[in-house]
Design a protein around this motif. Sequence first.
Motif, short mmCIF file in Angstrom:
data_model
loop_
_atom_site.label_atom_id
_atom_site.label_comp_id
_atom_site.label_asym_id
_atom_site.label_seq_id
_atom_site.Cartn_x
_atom_site.Cartn_y
_atom_site.Cartn_z
N TYR A 1 0.85 -1.21 0.00
CA TYR A 1 0.00 0.00 0.00
C TYR A 1 0.88 1.25 0.00
CZ TYR A 1 -3.01 3.62 2.08
OH TYR A 1 -3.68 4.79 2.34
N ASN A 2 0.51 2.21 -0.85
CA ASN A 2 1.28 3.44 -1.00
C ASN A 2 0.53 4.63 -0.42
OD1 ASN A 2 3.14 2.17 -3.19
ND2 ASN A 2 1.08 1.92 -4.04
N ALA A 3 1.28 5.64 0.00
CA ALA A 3 0.67 6.90 0.40
C ALA A 3 1.62 8.03 0.05
CB ALA A 3 0.36 6.92 1.90
N VAL A 4 1.04 9.18 -0.30
CA VAL A 4 1.86 10.35 -0.55
C VAL A 4 2.28 10.92 0.81
CG1 VAL A 4 -0.10 11.99 -0.65
CG2 VAL A 4 2.00 12.50 -1.90
N THR A 5 3.47 11.46 0.89
CA THR A 5 3.92 12.06 2.15
C THR A 5 3.92 13.58 2.02
OG1 THR A 5 6.26 12.21 1.57
CG2 THR A 5 5.49 10.12 2.50
N MET A 6 3.84 14.25 3.14
CA MET A 6 3.96 15.71 3.13
C MET A 6 5.43 16.03 3.37
SD MET A 6 1.63 18.32 5.23
CE MET A 6 2.59 18.06 6.70
N GLN A 7 6.27 15.71 2.41
CA GLN A 7 7.72 15.77 2.48
C GLN A 7 8.27 14.67 3.38
OE1 GLN A 7 9.95 19.30 2.40
NE2 GLN A 7 8.33 20.59 1.60
N HIS A 8 7.97 14.69 4.69
CA HIS A 8 8.56 13.73 5.62
C HIS A 8 7.81 12.40 5.61
CE1 HIS A 8 5.31 13.49 8.54
NE2 HIS A 8 5.02 14.72 8.14
N GLY A 9 8.46 11.37 6.15
CA GLY A 9 7.79 10.11 6.46
C GLY A 9 8.04 9.80 7.92
N ALA A 10 8.26 8.53 8.24
CA ALA A 10 8.75 8.18 9.58
C ALA A 10 10.24 8.54 9.60
CB ALA A 10 8.55 6.70 9.85
N GLU A 11 10.67 9.27 10.62
CA GLU A 11 12.04 9.80 10.62
C GLU A 11 12.75 9.50 11.95
OE1 GLU A 11 13.15 11.06 7.88
OE2 GLU A 11 11.35 11.66 6.78
N PRO A 12 12.85 8.21 12.34
CA PRO A 12 13.41 7.89 13.66
C PRO A 12 14.89 8.25 13.81
CG PRO A 12 13.06 5.89 12.37
CD PRO A 12 12.42 7.01 11.61
N GLN A 13 15.62 8.40 12.70
CA GLN A 13 17.05 8.71 12.79
C GLN A 13 17.35 10.20 12.68
OE1 GLN A 13 18.98 6.22 13.72
NE2 GLN A 13 17.11 4.99 13.59
N SER A 14 16.33 11.04 12.57
CA SER A 14 16.58 12.47 12.39
C SER A 14 17.15 13.10 13.66
CB SER A 14 15.29 13.19 11.99
OG SER A 14 14.32 13.04 13.01
N LYS A 15 17.86 14.20 13.47
CA LYS A 15 18.44 14.91 14.61
C LYS A 15 17.33 15.42 15.53
CE LYS A 15 21.69 18.50 16.05
NZ LYS A 15 20.82 19.10 17.07
N LEU A 16 16.22 15.84 14.93
CA LEU A 16 15.09 16.32 15.74
C LEU A 16 14.67 15.26 16.76
CD1 LEU A 16 12.74 18.42 16.20
CD2 LEU A 16 11.39 16.86 14.82
N VAL A 17 14.52 14.03 16.30
CA VAL A 17 14.08 12.94 17.18
C VAL A 17 15.11 12.71 18.28
CG1 VAL A 17 13.70 10.44 17.26
CG2 VAL A 17 12.57 11.82 15.51
#
Length: 441
Positions: free
Chosen positions: A278-294
Amino acid sequence: MKLKSLALAVAAASALAGAAPAFAQANEQFIPVLSYRTGAYAPNGTPWANGYVDYLKLVNARGGINGVKISFEECETGYDTARSVECYERLKGKNGGASLVQPLSTGATFAITEKAPVDKIPVVTVGYGRSESADGTVFKWNFPIAGTYWVAADAIIQAVAKKEGGLDKLKGKKIALIYHDSPYGKEPIPLLQERAKMHGFDLQLLPVTAPGVEQKATWLQVRQARPDYVLLWGWGVMNSTALKEAQATGFAREKMYGVWWAGAEPDVKDVGDGAKGYNAVTMQHGAEPQSKLVKDVVSMLHDKNQGTGPKEEVGQVLYMRGAMSAMLGVEGIRSAQERFGKGKVMTGEQVRWGLENLNLTQAKLDGLGFAGVMRPISTSCTDHMGAAWARIHTWDGKAWKFTSDWLQADEQIIKPLVKSTAAKYAAEKKLTARTPADCQS
């Protein structure tokens, strides 16, 4: 007694958010938080709210906005338009006045849009709301920053066309839109109708009554019509129900594309392997567990028992959506300070100017912890959206993985649609488009 009951109410709201009490000092910037942690949409509304609140806490932990701390208060809407308006009315004048409001509901956005010019409070709708409000000459107080449903629909059509081997290959295809029967669900229809006319595909519209737990009749129509693709414009339990019905009907999940509100962990986790492909369009981001923000949120909040919601949710799709939404509001305030005074509390009018003059370069986004998560966003008087980029991610049975390059919505289609629809709204409401002089104010 009145003071005592007010204190109890504030304490209750703060406990819900895991926040400090919502009494504001004179040097604090107040942001109301309209959220829904109860009702049919709670599984999706809660992670968004947790991400939103955590980002506000993170800004304070980092020292505020040039030293100005944020105060906030949550109000439970249950994803109900009337309750959303009640929350807005209750909070708009608190603690020196609301800096901005994010309704987190298209229906509520429609209602609050009428009030914002009088109250002078910006309405920030990150990836939702009225698509035509990207036109800042008509919608002075609305900011659908980073994308609208027309951007989402256009990106999906581009992705489908790429799968087929080109836009010309869409001729004669059948595409069904299964949508939440609400202002939100109806938003993509004008764009899809425009694309259908251009490319000669047959568009089938299949509304689903909220909350969407009953879809047998809808999927019977799918079985009979046998569309080549199904687009899903759902929210909450409607999404997982649609995936289960697709599985029961034998409709290939690889041929299903959801909007960004139908492409998060709560939508697929109960379906598991049944949602694979199943596909979905993202609003730029997706799941981002490795991001600096997280990493910052975990180290500065959750490791100190100051986070909101479960630690394992930090970095998931809807959590990131909430954090990104908060960040864009905060950066509007920071932008306003650049003009009206660093280290000062901004009024709603000043924040409106800041949101209209956002210039989030990649370097700025990286510095805020959004490296690899987002592309630059730049707004103006005429363009209140600022970016039209999206990607497709696909559920592999265990996680969301990006499966497309960056897609940019076709502005040659979207801009005329925005302009004509905004002009129609202006005529209905007897509004005069802004002058260049007003754009400078």
